[in-house]
Scaffold this motif. Structure first.
Motif, PDB file in Angstrom:
ATOM      1  N   ILE A 850      29.510  37.243  57.211  1.00  0.00           N
ATOM      2  CA  ILE A 850      28.465  37.640  56.259  1.00  0.00           C
ATOM      3  C   ILE A 850      28.906  38.820  55.392  1.00  0.00           C
ATOM      4  O   ILE A 850      28.765  38.772  54.160  1.00  0.00           O
ATOM      5  N   GLY A 854      29.371  38.455  51.366  1.00  0.00           N
ATOM      6  CA  GLY A 854      28.597  39.305  50.474  1.00  0.00           C
ATOM      7  C   GLY A 854      29.493  40.050  49.501  1.00  0.00           C
ATOM      8  O   GLY A 854      29.203  40.149  48.297  1.00  0.00           O
ATOM      9  N   MET A 873      24.851  34.389  47.226  1.00  0.00           N
ATOM     10  CA  MET A 873      23.834  35.249  47.817  1.00  0.00           C
ATOM     11  C   MET A 873      22.626  34.433  48.291  1.00  0.00           C
ATOM     12  O   MET A 873      22.007  34.758  49.310  1.00  0.00           O
ATOM     13  N   LEU A 876      23.348  33.127  51.612  1.00  0.00           N
ATOM     14  CA  LEU A 876      23.314  34.148  52.662  1.00  0.00           C
ATOM     15  C   LEU A 876      21.900  34.614  52.990  1.00  0.00           C
ATOM     16  O   LEU A 876      21.684  35.257  54.018  1.00  0.00           O
ATOM     17  N   GLU A 880      19.530  37.075  56.358  1.00  0.00           N
ATOM     18  CA  GLU A 880      19.229  38.486  56.097  1.00  0.00           C
ATOM     19  C   GLU A 880      18.334  39.108  57.168  1.00  0.00           C
ATOM     20  O   GLU A 880      18.620  40.192  57.678  1.00  0.00           O
ATOM     21  N   ARG A 888      21.672  44.470  56.966  1.00  0.00           N
ATOM     22  CA  ARG A 888      20.635  44.006  56.046  1.00  0.00           C
ATOM     23  C   ARG A 888      20.663  44.839  54.763  1.00  0.00           C
ATOM     24  O   ARG A 888      20.580  44.302  53.652  1.00  0.00           O
ATOM     25  N   LEU A 891      23.630  43.889  52.545  1.00  0.00           N
ATOM     26  CA  LEU A 891      23.416  42.640  51.816  1.00  0.00           C
ATOM     27  C   LEU A 891      22.433  42.846  50.662  1.00  0.00           C
ATOM     28  O   LEU A 891      22.629  42.328  49.560  1.00  0.00           O
ATOM     29  N   GLN A 894      24.176  44.676  47.888  1.00  0.00           N
ATOM     30  CA  GLN A 894      25.076  43.775  47.161  1.00  0.00           C
ATOM     31  C   GLN A 894      24.291  42.896  46.193  1.00  0.00           C
ATOM     32  O   GLN A 894      24.722  42.674  45.058  1.00  0.00           O
ATOM     33  N   ARG A 895      23.129  42.425  46.624  1.00  0.00           N
ATOM     34  CA  ARG A 895      22.300  41.600  45.739  1.00  0.00           C
ATOM     35  C   ARG A 895      21.832  42.420  44.531  1.00  0.00           C
ATOM     36  O   ARG A 895      21.833  41.923  43.396  1.00  0.00           O
TER      37      ARG A 895
END
Length: 930
Positions: A850, A854, A873, A876, A880, A888, A891, A894-895
């Motif tokens: 993961i 990411g 994303m 993924l 989450e 969490r 991620l 990153q989003r």
């Protein structure tokens, strides 16, 4: 090129060597699908617009024939504005076609249309307004729609909008029994086949007056098939329903999703199809029953042909032969799906198949001895359905309100064999009874403490109960192993556990293979099917604790015997589980203090058990100390300082209360020094350094380890200059120890460096420590605002040579960040695709998947591939809620970064000077098979 990967080079479906080529290919296929949907929209409008024929892929993409004219349509899909060069070729063809009509070689008048999903650019817009624009040619795009010619649908912005528009049109037809989506996909398949010149529309033409019959035929075919699931999730490497192979055999346990697969894939197949469940048909009656039903389905609406086929007194084989003859005369093919084929004698299937050489057959069957006879009799090889992937299981779990990370879902798939029904049922149980926590459900099933019986147990219980005593014992004894064993190893386990002799064991293996209960790997290795292992484990419990202990010991002993020649990671994981189950403390404690043990990702497997060890007063003090040492080392690697101080205090207490030796004093001293440095406690660091200097044996090995830890402490204290100086000296010392020079490493992959190492003994620890030192130097250099040069690249090479997987991946991610910081986004993407992804997927480093995916999505965004980044994303997202808070947040950050890069693009790609790029590529070496 980048350094050699640590995993076997495998094809990975999500990644590719040439991303630009892939983007071009995807764009081409999107364009074709858009074109097929547009032709379909024309078909839906044709009758009301007076169109008599619709032609695809002839002179132009779509041609509409009316009584007095012919409309030629060229379709363009672009991701940016349409420009003149995109259509100049079409305009030239239009001129040639105009001449054909003007000279009378083609009847009627000619009209021309260009349909685009994007508006024209400024220069083309000027041309459209000018008098030079050719007469009789109209350009349409979203927002500029046909106002006079009702046969032409309005263009859409993308394929998805086109699909929605076609479904809306299909919903107005008089075939309410068929879902609009189903009709659209089926007809799109027919249009694609026609565009390729494939029957039944090999002339590329659809006759409008024949369309109602075509629609009705599709309805009849699909009524034969079971209803597809409301939410179908595809299986791994799912096969096509129709292929060039005339006879195929698709197998899977009940619950494997065979019927769901065939009913779903039928929606997207343009071939003529029929489905029959032959479970209750007697073998001799099979040909006759199938023949008459099939004739009615395929030819019931064809005037006269049904009578020719169903002649009075005709036998089933004669009818089948007649069906084949009529199909051949019409240049048509048909595929017949026979469900529950294992219930019919193989000889009767042969009669059916040989009587109809023009038909294709797909046989659905459950694995058993009958399947082996079908394979042998028909000369086919079974195609097992492979079940759900981790991503698919996570998506299903998320939809049910479950939480789990990649490792949790991988654990679940091992328990269910990935079979869709079993996995889905287990997730529903997790949602209803375990608060949605996938790991809790898995633990309960593994420990046999779950209170709700799973569908897997209920369905497979009948299969398991049908085995004889030896077969049940074989499944039970081998159910402890989730890795393939050789026949000799498996026989040894059954001999030690149940006293089963080799001939009896071999007979059981043969029968279990026929039933699908064991899976074959290579020439001589097999294991119990994952779906069957829980039932075998339950039977082992019924046999008693002493029998279970014997099975654990037998597997432990065979793994220990093979360990010197077989270092397979999955086998080591299994060995650790055997140690834990048997309470073998010594080997676990010894492993926990080995750096490579932590690097290979084994610590997580035993950390819970080690925590139990340190709490037991019955365990010797030195074992408890080293168990704590292993746990503290793991905390340091993970950056988890929360419980380190407490564990260090307990280690101190054990040392002083039990007069433990020098090794223990040095171990805790080094760790206290680093912990104090992290807390910026300079006084404690100095005091501890002085104590260690007094205790430290003056051997080169001890001094090198101490120097590294001193340098690490300097780094943690922010003394970067001193840290860099210390690491430089230590790097030179390690190079000399290994017999290497910098020139030996530049431009070479690990396999070329290994032969240059000094001596013939193992250098694993020294290689790993050199890589650690290079990594530390790179970090200190970056902390001072400077570029680390090739330090991370060379660290990767040495981590690879030392098999230090965890550090290899971690430093690989840092190298990616190095590339991004200097705006070399292509280089960053290359590191992930060539090195990191093959390693984590090939070696199943589930805890790393993961974070790296990411990071990959972020790098895609830096490369401008925002659609790919957002897709990654999205894939993924189901994981989450199952991540720990730190994962969490990573991620989510990153989003958010991807969204920010889309709004505010990053600086342009750094164009590396040719001289520097050549030197860089020379140092990184060529990728090759390990």
């Amino acid at each position: 090129m980048k350094v050699q990967s640590m995993a076997s080079t495998e094809q990975i479906e999500s990644f590719n060597l040439d991303s630009r080529q892939l983007a071009r290919i995807e764009s081409v296929h999107r364009g074709f699908l858009y074109q097929h949907f547009y032709a379909l929209a024309c078909l839906f409008r044709a009758a009301n617009a007076g169109v008599t024929h619709v032609v695809v892929e002839n002179d132009e993409d779509v041609e509409l024939v009316l009584p007095d004219k012919r409309i030629y349509v060229q379709i363009k899909t672009r991701s940016s504005h349409l420009i003149f060069s995109d259509i100049s070729g079409a305009l030239s063809r239009f001129d040639a076609i105009k001449t054909e009509h003007k000279d009378g070689r083609r009847s009627g008048t000619a009209e021309f249309a260009i349909v685009s999903n994007s508006p024209p650019g400024p220069e083309l817009s000027e041309r459209l307004r000018s008098d030079a624009w050719p007469s009789g040619v109209t350009l349409f795009w979203p927002g500029k729609i046909p106002t006079v010619e009702q046969s032409l649908p309005a263009p859409w912005g993308n394929v998805s909008d086109g699909f929605v528009a076609c479904c809306a049109a299909a919903n107005t037809l008089l075939f309410s029994i068929l879902a609009p989506e189903t009709l659209v996909w089926k007809l799109a398949g027919r249009i694609m086949a026609a565009a390729a010149g494939i029957e039944p529309n090999a002339n590329h033409t659809f006759v409008v007056q024949d369309l109602p019959a075509l629609f009705e035929q599709l309805v009849i075919q699909l009524q034969d098939f079971p209803a597809p699931p409301l939410r179908y999730r595809p299986q791994e490497k799912e096969p096509l329903l129709v292929t060039t192979h005339r006879v195929r055999l698709v197998t899977g346990f009940s619950g494997a999703g065979k019927t769901s697969w065939v009913s779903q894939t039928a929606l997207h197949t343009s071939d003529r199809l029929a489905y029959y469940d032959v479970a209750d048909i007697s073998g001799p009656a099979l040909a006759s029953a199938v023949a008459r039903e099939l004739a009615a389905r395929l030819f019931g609406k064809t005037s006269g042909k049904l009578g020719e086929i169903l002649l009075p007194g005709a036998t089933g084989t004669e009818i089948l032969f007649a069906i084949g003859r009529h199909l051949a005369e019409s240049n048509l093919t048909a595929t017949l799906v026979l469900d529950n084929a294992h219930r019919v004698p193989a000889a009767d299937l042969v009669v059916l198949i040989e009587a109809s050489p023009h038909l294709h057959f797909v046989l659905l069957a459950q694995p058993n001895a009958a399947v082996a006879r079908i394979e042998a009799t028909l000369g086919v090889e079974a195609e097992p359905l492979l079940g759900w992937t981790n991503e698919t299981a996570a998506a299903e779990g998320s939809s049910l309100g479950c939480r789990g990370d990649y490792s949790n879902y991988e654990r679940l798939l091992k328990l269910t064999g990935g079979l869709p029904l079993y996995t889905q049922n287990a997730l529903k149980i997790a949602a209803d009874n375990y608060g949605g926590e996938v790991d809790r459900l898995c633990a309960a099933i593994e420990e046999r403490t779950h209170i709700v019986e799973t569908a897997q147990e209920l369905i497979l219980a009948d299969v398991f109960d049908g085995y004889n005593d030896d077969e049940r014992r074989a499944v039970a004894g081998l159910s402890l192993s989730d890795v393939p064993l050789s026949q000799s190893e498996a026989s040894g386990v059954l001999k030690a556990t149940f006293g089963l002799e080799k001939p009896a064991a071999a007979a059981a293996f043969r029968r279990l293979r026929l039933s699908g209960a064991i899976q074959i790997f290579g020439a001589d290795r097999f294991k119990v099917h994952d779906a069957m292992r829980p039932l075998g484990r339950g039977h082992l419990d019924v046999c008693g604790a002493e029998v279970a202990r014997k099975a654990h010991e037998a597997i432990r002993d065979l793994l220990m015997a093979a360990l010197p020649r077989d270092h397979d990671r999955q086998r080591v994981f299994l060995l650790l589980r055997m140690f834990v189950a048997l309470g073998n403390i010594k080997p676990l404690v010894e492993m926990a203090t080995d750096e490579i043990f932590h690097e290979l990702g084994y610590m997580e497997e035993i950390s819970e058990y080690l925590n139990q060890v340190v709490e037991s007063e019955e365990i010797p003090a030195d074992d408890r100390f080293w168990a704590l040492d292993g746990l503290v080392f793991a905390h340091f690697k993970e950056g988890d300082d929360a419980d380190i101080r407490n564990k260090l205090d307990r280690m101190d207490k054990l040392v002083h209360q039990n007069n433990l030796g020098l090794s223990e004093c040095l171990a805790i001293g080094m760790k206290r020094m680093i912990f104090a440095a992290r807390a910026k406690d300079v006084a404690t660091v100095k005091t501890t350094m002085n104590e260690l200097s007094r205790l430290l044996p003056q051997t080169p090995q001890h001094l090198r380890v101490a120097k590294y830890n001193y340098a690490l402490a300097l780094f943690e204290l922010g003394m970067m200059d001193d840290c860099i100086t210390a690491t430089l000296d230590l790097i030179v010392e390690y190079y000399d120890l290994l017999g290497l020079t910098l020139a030996d490493v530049m431009g070479k992959n690990p396999d070329k460096i290994f032969p240059l190492l000094k001596g013939d003994h193992s250098h694993t620890d020294d290689l790993k420590h050199l890589a650690d030192t290079l990594d530390l130097q790179a970090k200190a250099t970056k902390a001072m605002g400077n570029h680390p040069g090739l330090a991370h690249v060379h660290a990767l090479k040495f981590y690879s040579m030392a098999h230090s997987l965890d550090s290899f991946v971690r430093v690989g991610q840092e190298l990616v960040d190095d590339f991004v910081e200097r705006h070399d986004y292509i280089g960053a993407r290359d590191v992930i695709e060539r090195n990191l992804m093959p390693t984590i997927l090939g070696l199943k480093l589930t805890g790393r998947i993961i974070p790296i995916r990411g990071q990959y999505a972020v790098v895609l965004a830096y490369c401008g591939a925002f659609e790919k980044a957002e897709t990654e994303m999205t894939r993924l997202l189901p994981y989450e809620n199952g991540l720990d808070p730190r994962g969490r947040k990573e991620l989510q950050d990153q989003r958010a970064l991807i969204a920010e890069l889309k709004r505010n693009p990053p600086p342009p790609q750094w164009q590396m000077p040719q001289r520097i790029r050549g030197a860089m590529l020379w140092d990184l070496g060529d990728p090759q098979q390990p």
